[in-house]
Design a protein around this motif. Structure first.
Motif: not given
Length: 259
Positions: A18-35
């Protein structure tokens, strides 16, 4: 739409996953991902499916999915992830993909239909298939997405049912078992499902060595938009619904099909 392919090395430590997923979500959002699309068994994975899977299974309103919902809301990015869902059979769980909107709302849940009873594996010993094999879809940003899991990719009628239900992109969470020609088969089948249905396929695998990696976004002509290697990582790519319209206009297979 900008989409993140989050290739993971999930293990049996749920909190760490779950921590790894949180990190990926933070990076994806910072790069402009919607999904952000994550693999099968993103929150709990082992080399061999055993009795620990039903033991750790939770309902969709349990702590694991609640954490995923908060992760989506905190970072403002929708996410799709594989979880182990409890079933009415105490000895077997559901292998489920969940989709959360960027505000944490549950958009859809898909219980795997085709279980991996092949190559000496018997997923059905500890995993229960969906009671009814029906398409699972959700709408996000004006695009309809269909959901599939791993072995489902080998059943073209499943992808066709999603396409017939309006899907313009398929999201495939996977933990594709390694072996002879397995990476080649993964790449071929993701492309085939895209070409024959005139849509995008985002296939996201677990990383090596537990799986083959090579998470990929394939466009409706079978072109590779983005692909990872064998290690855990994140790749951001754009999914263009106008590309779906253009390809389906050039190859109007849905109108030409004879059944």
């Amino acid at each position: 739409m900008r989409v993140g392919l989050g290739q993971m090395s999930s293990g049996h430590d749920v909190a760490a996953n779950l921590r790894a997923i949180d990190g990926l979500a933070a990076r994806a959002a910072a790069d402009g991902a919607r999904l952000l699309v994550l693999p099968e068994y993103a929150t709990y994975e082992k080399k061999t499916i055993d009795a620990s899977f039903p033991a750790v299974a939770e309902p969709l309103d349990g702590p694991v999915c609640s954490t995923l919902a908060r992760t989506a809301s905190r970072h403002g990015v929708a996410l799709v992830a594989g979880v182990v869902e409890s079933s009415d059979d105490p000895g077997r769980a559901h292998n489920t993909l969940v989709a959360f909107d960027r505000d944490g709302t549950l958009l859809a849940a898909y219980r795997k239909i085709h279980l991996f009873d092949a190559q000496g594996f018997r997923e059905s010993r500890f995993i229960k298939p969906a009671p009814e094999p029906r398409p699972a879809l959700f709408d996000l940003g004006g695009i309809r997405f269909g959901m599939m899991t791993c072995y489902d990719l080998r059943f073209p009628e499943h992808a066709r049912a999603l396409s017939d239900a309006g899907a313009r992109a398929l999201l495939v969470g996977a933990s594709w078992v390694p072996g002879e020609l397995k990476t080649r088969q993964w790449q071929t089948l993701t492309a085939a499902r895209a070409i024959e249905n005139g849509l995008y396929v985002a296939g996201v695998c677990q990383a090596a060595p537990i799986s083959v990696g090579h998470s990929v976004l394939v466009d409706p002509m079978g072109g590779v938009v983005a692909e990872l290697g064998t290690e855990a990582g994140l790749r951001i790519a754009d999914l263009d619904p106008l590309r779906v319209d253009a390809v389906r206009g050039e190859f109007p297979m849905s109108r030409q099909r004879r059944i």
